[in-house]
Every structure is written in C-alpha cells, then in structure tokens.
Scaffold this motif. Structure first.
Motif, PDB file in Angstrom:
ATOM      1  N   LEU A   1       4.329  -3.415   2.894  1.00 56.96           N
ATOM      2  CA  LEU A   1       3.016  -3.103   2.322  1.00 56.96           C
ATOM      3  C   LEU A   1       2.988  -3.386   0.823  1.00 56.96           C
ATOM      4  CD1 LEU A   1       2.088   0.172   4.236  1.00 56.96           C
ATOM      5  CD2 LEU A   1       1.021  -2.079   4.478  1.00 56.96           C
ATOM      6  N   ARG A   2       4.068  -3.101   0.128  1.00 54.27           N
ATOM      7  CA  ARG A   2       4.139  -3.450  -1.304  1.00 54.27           C
ATOM      8  C   ARG A   2       4.044  -4.963  -1.485  1.00 54.27           C
ATOM      9  NH1 ARG A   2       5.424  -0.226  -5.499  1.00 54.27           N
ATOM     10  NH2 ARG A   2       6.223   1.880  -5.096  1.00 54.27           N
TER      11      ARG A   2
ATOM     12  N   SER B   1       0.004  -0.185   8.421  1.00 54.28           N
ATOM     13  CA  SER B   1      -0.150   1.171   7.888  1.00 54.28           C
ATOM     14  C   SER B   1      -0.370   2.207   8.987  1.00 54.28           C
ATOM     15  CB  SER B   1      -1.347   1.223   6.916  1.00 54.28           C
ATOM     16  OG  SER B   1      -1.140   0.376   5.815  1.00 54.28           O
ATOM     17  N   ASP B   2      -0.844   1.787  10.147  1.00 52.01           N
ATOM     18  CA  ASP B   2      -1.265   2.714  11.202  1.00 52.01           C
ATOM     19  C   ASP B   2      -0.510   2.410  12.483  1.00 52.01           C
ATOM     20  OD1 ASP B   2      -2.611   4.102  13.236  1.00 52.01           O
ATOM     21  OD2 ASP B   2      -4.513   4.010  12.157  1.00 52.01           O
ATOM     22  N   ARG B   3       0.364   3.303  12.898  1.00 48.84           N
ATOM     23  CA  ARG B   3       1.158   3.074  14.096  1.00 48.84           C
ATOM     24  C   ARG B   3       0.305   2.901  15.344  1.00 48.84           C
ATOM     25  NH1 ARG B   3       6.681   6.620  14.346  1.00 48.84           N
ATOM     26  NH2 ARG B   3       7.549   5.984  12.347  1.00 48.84           N
TER      27      ARG B   3
ATOM     28  N   LYS C   1      10.130   3.245   8.569  1.00 47.80           N
ATOM     29  CA  LYS C   1       9.449   3.761   7.382  1.00 47.80           C
ATOM     30  C   LYS C   1       9.754   2.924   6.140  1.00 47.80           C
ATOM     31  CE  LYS C   1       9.075   8.621   8.731  1.00 47.80           C
ATOM     32  NZ  LYS C   1       9.519  10.010   8.422  1.00 47.80           N
TER      33      LYS C   1
ATOM     34  N   LYS D   1      -2.272  -5.534   6.692  1.00 49.48           N
ATOM     35  CA  LYS D   1      -1.935  -4.316   5.944  1.00 49.48           C
ATOM     36  C   LYS D   1      -2.410  -3.076   6.700  1.00 49.48           C
ATOM     37  CE  LYS D   1      -2.473  -3.766   1.597  1.00 49.48           C
ATOM     38  NZ  LYS D   1      -3.186  -3.682   0.308  1.00 49.48           N
ATOM     39  N   GLY D   2      -3.636  -3.138   7.223  1.00 52.55           N
ATOM     40  CA  GLY D   2      -4.155  -2.021   7.988  1.00 52.55           C
ATOM     41  C   GLY D   2      -3.365  -1.777   9.254  1.00 52.55           C
TER      42      GLY D   2
ATOM     43  N   SER E   1       4.867  -7.824  11.139  1.00 50.72           N
ATOM     44  CA  SER E   1       4.177  -6.738  11.827  1.00 50.72           C
ATOM     45  C   SER E   1       4.858  -6.439  13.160  1.00 50.72           C
ATOM     46  CB  SER E   1       2.716  -7.100  12.068  1.00 50.72           C
ATOM     47  OG  SER E   1       2.055  -7.385  10.855  1.00 50.72           O
TER      48      SER E   1
ATOM     49  N   ASP F   1      10.065   4.436  -3.400  1.00 41.35           N
ATOM     50  CA  ASP F   1       9.838   4.542  -1.963  1.00 41.35           C
ATOM     51  C   ASP F   1      11.034   5.126  -1.218  1.00 41.35           C
ATOM     52  OD1 ASP F   1       7.327   3.398  -2.296  1.00 41.35           O
ATOM     53  OD2 ASP F   1       8.108   1.374  -2.099  1.00 41.35           O
TER      54      ASP F   1
ATOM     55  N   GLN G   1       8.274  -0.573   6.464  1.00 38.73           N
ATOM     56  CA  GLN G   1       6.824  -0.459   6.347  1.00 38.73           C
ATOM     57  C   GLN G   1       6.390  -0.416   4.883  1.00 38.73           C
ATOM     58  OE1 GLN G   1       5.113   3.421   7.168  1.00 38.73           O
ATOM     59  NE2 GLN G   1       3.458   2.481   8.345  1.00 38.73           N
ATOM     60  N   VAL G   2       7.021   0.441   4.079  1.00 42.85           N
ATOM     61  CA  VAL G   2       6.574   0.587   2.693  1.00 42.85           C
ATOM     62  C   VAL G   2       6.882  -0.665   1.875  1.00 42.85           C
ATOM     63  CG1 VAL G   2       6.662   3.099   2.651  1.00 42.85           C
ATOM     64  CG2 VAL G   2       8.697   1.816   2.022  1.00 42.85           C
TER      65      VAL G   2
END
Length: 230
Positions: free
Chosen positions: A164-165, A191-193, A157, A187-188, A118, A26, A160-161
């Motif tokens: 999510l992992r 993933s979406d700003r 960034k 998670k959704g 989040s 990542d 975020q990654v």
C-alpha cells in the motif's frame, strides 16, 4: 506520467524512503498490535482464540501456550524476510522494466505485477486455511496450527502495508485517469480482506506460466517463505 513511468520513478527514487518508513513505523505498529492480541489471548484463555482468528484455522489454547517461545523467533524473522524480499522485488522489477522499450507493454506488465501482488497477499490468507506449511527458518521449534497461523498473519499484514505504501507513491505520480482508477482499485482491494476474497478468481487471470510479471512476484513469495533466492 503513465503507470509504467510512475512505477520506474518510484522504484529508482522513492524506495529507500519507503523501506525506512516501513521498518521504523509499519513493522513496529504491526508487531505491537499483534503482540497485544496475543497477550490478550494468553490472559483470557481459549475463548479469546475465536475473537483473534480471522480465518478457518483450527487451534487450541494448549498449542498457543506451547508456542509462546516460538513467537519471539517469528517476530524477529518475518519482518526481516519481508523487508529483504521486497528489496529483491524492487531490483527484479526495475531490471525488467529497463529492458522493455514499448510504453504499452510496460503498462500492461505493471498492471500484471500489481494484480499478482494482490494475489500474493490473498495467498497468505488461503494457504493457512489449507494447512500448508511452506515457510521455513532456523530456530522455529514447532510447526503447529498456531505458529503457522501467526507466520501467515504477519506475512499478510507486513506485505499489505508495504504494498500500500508502494502503490500510494505510484499513485501520486500517475496522471492518466484510467490508470489512476486501476491503482485505486487495487489499493482498495488490498486494504479490505473481504474484497480481496471476493475478487480471488479474477486476480492474475491473464498471467500464464512463464509470465515474467508473475515470476517476479513468485520470487518475492518464495524468498519470504524460505529465505532463498532462485
């Protein structure tokens, strides 16, 4: 497993693999993509700044050019800060969950932590818009609008990654339908700003000053921004 048991399992059994994959895959991907965007901006001039920015930050080509030396420092420091910050987060969260006996309380606590994570990623977007310069580290020559933007962009960034992992591994262990839906919702969101911004007012709404879930995430944020542990 329920969400609390799943999170404990991942924290104690899977995080070393998560950190290895994060660092080897990542970090390299994020830095490479960001480097390409910056190179394109420098080659094509001020007009490209607008295509790169996804916030309301105001900067100009001269600031960008003057900050090129600092980019090397930022690219070196931020990934290490994020990795170390989440390592401390793992330790803090594991210790707190080990102290809680009631399964229901553990579940509520875990959901508060996820909501706070989040909110933390959202904060990386809005702090740069407000012009705040909370980050600090040695070797940074300039704290202008562009370096500030780059720091927060990388923090967002990379955080975020990793989140999510982490949530992806927790999701694999959860069997309760409602709790599985909660994991997938967050998670959704992360993933979406655009979704994250829409839900800004709802994130961590149940957290109060002194809430341990919020405190753990605030400690993570503080370390990433300052390099210091309270």
């Amino acid at each position: 497993m329920n969400i609390a048991d799943s999170m404990i399992f991942v924290l104690k059994s899977k995080t070393q693999t998560l950190f290895t994959d994060f660092w080897n895959d990542d970090v390299k991907t994020v830095l490479k993509e960001t480097g390409k965007d910056l190179s394109k901006m420098i080659r094509n001039g001020a007009g490209q700044i607008r295509t790169f920015k996804r916030s309301d930050i105001k900067t100009n080509f001269n600031e960008l050019y003057d900050s090129t030396i600092d980019m090397v420092t930022i690219f070196k420091v931020i990934p290490k800060r994020v990795k170390e910050g989440f390592s401390f987060f793992r330790d803090d969260l594991t210790a707190e969950l080990d102290q809680k006996g009631d399964s229901k309380h553990k579940t509520i606590f875990c959901l508060k932590v996820i909501a706070s994570l989040s909110s933390f990623t959202l904060g990386a977007i809005y702090n740069v818009k407000r012009g705040q310069t909370e980050f600090s580290f040695k070797g940074l020559k300039r704290k202008n609008a562009f370096t500030q933007f780059l720091v927060y962009e990388l923090i967002f960034k990379l955080s975020q990654v990793f989140i999510l992992r982490f949530l992806g591994e927790v999701e694999k262990q959860v069997s309760h339908p409602e709790e599985l839906a909660n994991i997938r919702f967050f998670k959704g969101l992360i993933s979406d700003r655009s979704k994250l911004q829409e839900e800004a007012e709802n994130l961590s709404k149940d957290a109060e000053p002194g809430d341990k879930a919020l405190e753990i995430v605030e400690n993570l944020k503080n370390y990433i921004f300052t390099g210091k542990r309270d």
